[in-house]
Design a protein around this motif. Sequence first.
Motif, mmCIF file in Angstrom:
data_model
loop_
_atom_site.group_PDB
_atom_site.id
_atom_site.type_symbol
_atom_site.label_atom_id
_atom_site.label_comp_id
_atom_site.label_asym_id
_atom_site.label_seq_id
_atom_site.Cartn_x
_atom_site.Cartn_y
_atom_site.Cartn_z
ATOM 1 N N LEU A 50 0.813 -1.219 0.000
ATOM 2 C CA LEU A 50 0.000 0.000 0.000
ATOM 3 C C LEU A 50 0.843 1.264 0.000
ATOM 4 C CD1 LEU A 50 -2.904 -0.951 2.459
ATOM 5 C CD2 LEU A 50 -3.064 -0.604 -0.012
ATOM 6 N N TRP A 51 2.096 1.185 0.453
ATOM 7 C CA TRP A 51 2.975 2.353 0.454
ATOM 8 C C TRP A 51 3.181 2.915 -0.949
ATOM 9 C CZ3 TRP A 51 7.355 2.493 -2.500
ATOM 10 C CH2 TRP A 51 7.846 1.272 -2.962
ATOM 11 N N THR A 52 3.008 2.070 -1.973
ATOM 12 C CA THR A 52 3.235 2.535 -3.348
ATOM 13 C C THR A 52 2.180 3.531 -3.810
ATOM 14 O OG1 THR A 52 1.947 0.688 -4.292
ATOM 15 C CG2 THR A 52 4.325 0.344 -4.000
ATOM 16 N N MET A 53 0.994 3.517 -3.184
ATOM 17 C CA MET A 53 -0.114 4.316 -3.675
ATOM 18 C C MET A 53 0.131 5.825 -3.603
ATOM 19 S SD MET A 53 -2.632 2.549 -4.975
ATOM 20 C CE MET A 53 -1.322 1.667 -5.805
ATOM 21 N N ILE A 54 0.813 6.299 -2.551
ATOM 22 C CA ILE A 54 1.039 7.741 -2.427
ATOM 23 C C ILE A 54 2.022 8.244 -3.495
ATOM 24 C CG2 ILE A 54 1.970 9.579 -0.948
ATOM 25 C CD1 ILE A 54 0.684 8.163 1.431
ATOM 26 N N PRO A 55 3.244 7.667 -3.607
ATOM 27 C CA PRO A 55 4.137 8.141 -4.674
ATOM 28 C C PRO A 55 3.584 7.922 -6.072
ATOM 29 C CG PRO A 55 5.069 6.200 -3.567
ATOM 30 C CD PRO A 55 3.915 6.664 -2.747
ATOM 31 N N ILE A 56 2.853 6.811 -6.286
ATOM 32 C CA ILE A 56 2.257 6.561 -7.603
ATOM 33 C C ILE A 56 1.219 7.628 -7.938
ATOM 34 C CG2 ILE A 56 0.660 5.025 -8.849
ATOM 35 C CD1 ILE A 56 2.215 2.655 -7.760
ATOM 36 N N ALA A 174 -4.057 -1.159 10.344
ATOM 37 C CA ALA A 174 -2.924 -1.784 9.659
ATOM 38 C C ALA A 174 -2.791 -1.259 8.228
ATOM 39 C CB ALA A 174 -3.084 -3.300 9.642
ATOM 40 N N ALA A 175 -3.942 -1.077 7.563
ATOM 41 C CA ALA A 175 -3.930 -0.573 6.189
ATOM 42 C C ALA A 175 -3.407 0.862 6.139
ATOM 43 C CB ALA A 175 -5.329 -0.644 5.591
ATOM 44 N N ALA A 176 -3.859 1.695 7.067
ATOM 45 C CA ALA A 176 -3.406 3.089 7.108
ATOM 46 C C ALA A 176 -1.910 3.169 7.409
ATOM 47 C CB ALA A 176 -4.202 3.866 8.156
ATOM 48 N N PHE A 177 -1.464 2.346 8.350
ATOM 49 C CA PHE A 177 -0.036 2.335 8.719
ATOM 50 C C PHE A 177 0.821 1.899 7.542
ATOM 51 C CE2 PHE A 177 3.755 0.291 10.600
ATOM 52 C CZ PHE A 177 4.234 1.361 11.346
ATOM 53 N N ALA A 178 0.373 0.859 6.822
ATOM 54 C CA ALA A 178 1.136 0.346 5.677
ATOM 55 C C ALA A 178 1.203 1.376 4.540
ATOM 56 C CB ALA A 178 0.508 -0.941 5.158
ATOM 57 N N THR A 179 0.178 2.227 4.440
ATOM 58 C CA THR A 179 0.125 3.244 3.383
ATOM 59 C C THR A 179 1.186 4.324 3.576
ATOM 60 O OG1 THR A 179 -2.256 2.853 3.141
ATOM 61 C CG2 THR A 179 -1.389 4.873 2.167
ATOM 62 N N VAL A 180 1.478 4.657 4.826
ATOM 63 C CA VAL A 180 2.413 5.766 5.106
ATOM 64 C C VAL A 180 3.779 5.279 5.601
ATOM 65 C CG1 VAL A 180 0.548 7.389 5.569
ATOM 66 C CG2 VAL A 180 1.486 6.040 7.453
ATOM 67 N N THR A 181 4.005 3.966 5.597
ATOM 68 C CA THR A 181 5.276 3.406 6.072
ATOM 69 C C THR A 181 6.174 3.073 4.892
ATOM 70 O OG1 THR A 181 4.124 2.411 7.943
ATOM 71 C CG2 THR A 181 6.331 1.585 7.479
ATOM 72 N N ARG A 182 7.453 3.418 4.992
ATOM 73 C CA ARG A 182 8.374 3.114 3.895
ATOM 74 C C ARG A 182 8.573 1.601 3.775
ATOM 75 N NH1 ARG A 182 13.737 2.222 5.439
ATOM 76 N NH2 ARG A 182 14.245 2.640 7.611
ATOM 77 N N PRO A 183 8.875 1.109 2.561
ATOM 78 C CA PRO A 183 8.983 -0.346 2.355
ATOM 79 C C PRO A 183 10.210 -0.930 3.043
ATOM 80 C CG PRO A 183 9.743 0.844 0.437
ATOM 81 C CD PRO A 183 9.148 1.867 1.360
#
Length: 415
Positions: A50-56, A174-183
Motif C-alpha cells: 500500500l505504500w506505493t499508492m502515495i508516490p504513484i 494496519a492498512a493506514a499504517f502500511a500506506t504511510v510506512t516506507r517499504p
Amino acid sequence: MKSALRHWKGRLVLLLAVIGPGFITANVDNDAGGIFTYSQAGAQFGYSLLWTMIPITIALIVVQEMASRLGAVTGKGLSDLIREEFGFRLTFIMMVTLIVTNFGNVVAEFAGIASSLELFGLSKYVVVPAAAFVVWLLVVRGAYDSIEKIFLTASAFYVTYIVAGFLAHPDWKAAAFATVTRPEAAGIRNYGYLYMVIGLVGTTIAPWMQFYLQASIVEKGITARQYAASRWDVILGCVFTDVVAWFIIVACAATLYANGHHDIGSGADAAQALRPLAGEYAYLLFAAGLFNASLFAASILPISTAYAVCEGLGFESGLDKKFREAPVFYWLYTVLIVLGAAVLLVPRLPLIYVSVLSQVANGIVLPLVLVFMLLLTNDRELMGTYTNSRRFNIIAWTTVVVMIVLTLLMMTTHG
C-alpha cells in the motif's frame, strides 16, 4: 458576497464544461489488467504494498497534468509532437512499441469481460463477440459528446470497489499504517515483489494514457485559457482512480491474503474467492465492477492506440470524424478489437500471464514516453510560459530514474 458567488459559479460551470478527458483517462486505467494486478498485490503481499499508492498518485497527477497541458497549449497530440520534434524514425519505433504493448492490454480487457460474465454462467464464446460488437458500434457510430457521457457514467461505477472494500472488513489501522510506512529493504531484493511494484506503476501510469488524454484534450477543444479548469479534471480523476485501487488491494489483503489465498488466476477469481470471505454483496460488486471496467477499457485502449498511430504517421484521426473521413483511424480501431477478441477465444491461452506481463511491459516502456514528454514540456519555444516547474521536473525525472532502476533490479534478480 454576490460577486464572490458569481465567481465560484462561473468556475464550476467552466469545470463542468471541460471535465471528461482527465477523469475518463485516469479511471479507465483501473481496467481488467489493473484490477487483477491490484488484487494479486493484496492477495500475495497483504497490506505491505500500500505504500506505493502515495508516490504513484503524485507521479500520476504530474504525468497526466503534463499531457493535458501539452494538448491545451499546442493543440496537438503527443505522437504528432514527437514526430515534429524528434523525427519519423523515433516516432515509428515508439508507435510499434505502443501497438505491441497495447494489444496485450486489449486482450486482457476481453479476458476481463469473459471471466466476469462466466461467474454468472455465460460462455465467453457468446459474450466476447457480443461485447466486441457493442464496443465497435459505440465508437464508430456514436458522436464524441455522447461517447464521453457514457464513459463518464462508466467511471462513476468504480465506486463499487470502494463499497466492496468496506464489506471486506479490513484492519483499517494496519492498512493506514502500511500506506504511510516506507517499504522494507528486504522486499526490494525479492523478484516477485519488484515484479509487482513495476506492475503497479505500469498499470496505474500506463504509457497509452498520455496519448489518449492529450488527443482527447485537443479533440474537446480545450485551450490554454481553459487549462486551469482542465487541470482540476485531471487531478480529481487521478485521486479517485487511486482511491479505488487502494480499496481493491485492501479488500483482497483483508480476505484472500488473511485466509491464505495468495495466488489468484484473474480478477474474476478474486471476486469468486471473496464470496465466502466477504459475503455475497462484495462478490457481486467486485464482479460487476470488473465487467464495467473491462468493457470501458476495451473501448478506450484501441482508441488510444489508433489516436497515437494516426497522429504519429500523419493520418486523420478523431471521434468527431466519420469513418470515410478517417478510414485508417477507424480501421485500426476495428482490427485491434477483432484481433483482441479473437485471441481470447484460442484454447489454453495463458491469459493471466498475458494480463500481468502487459502491465509490467507498461512500466518498462513508461520511462521512454516520459522522456519525450519532459523534453517537450520544457521546450520554451513550444510551450511559452507553460513549461514545467522545477517541482514537476524533479518528480517526473525521479519517476523515470526509479522505473529504470526497478527494471534493471528485476532483470538482475533471480525469480
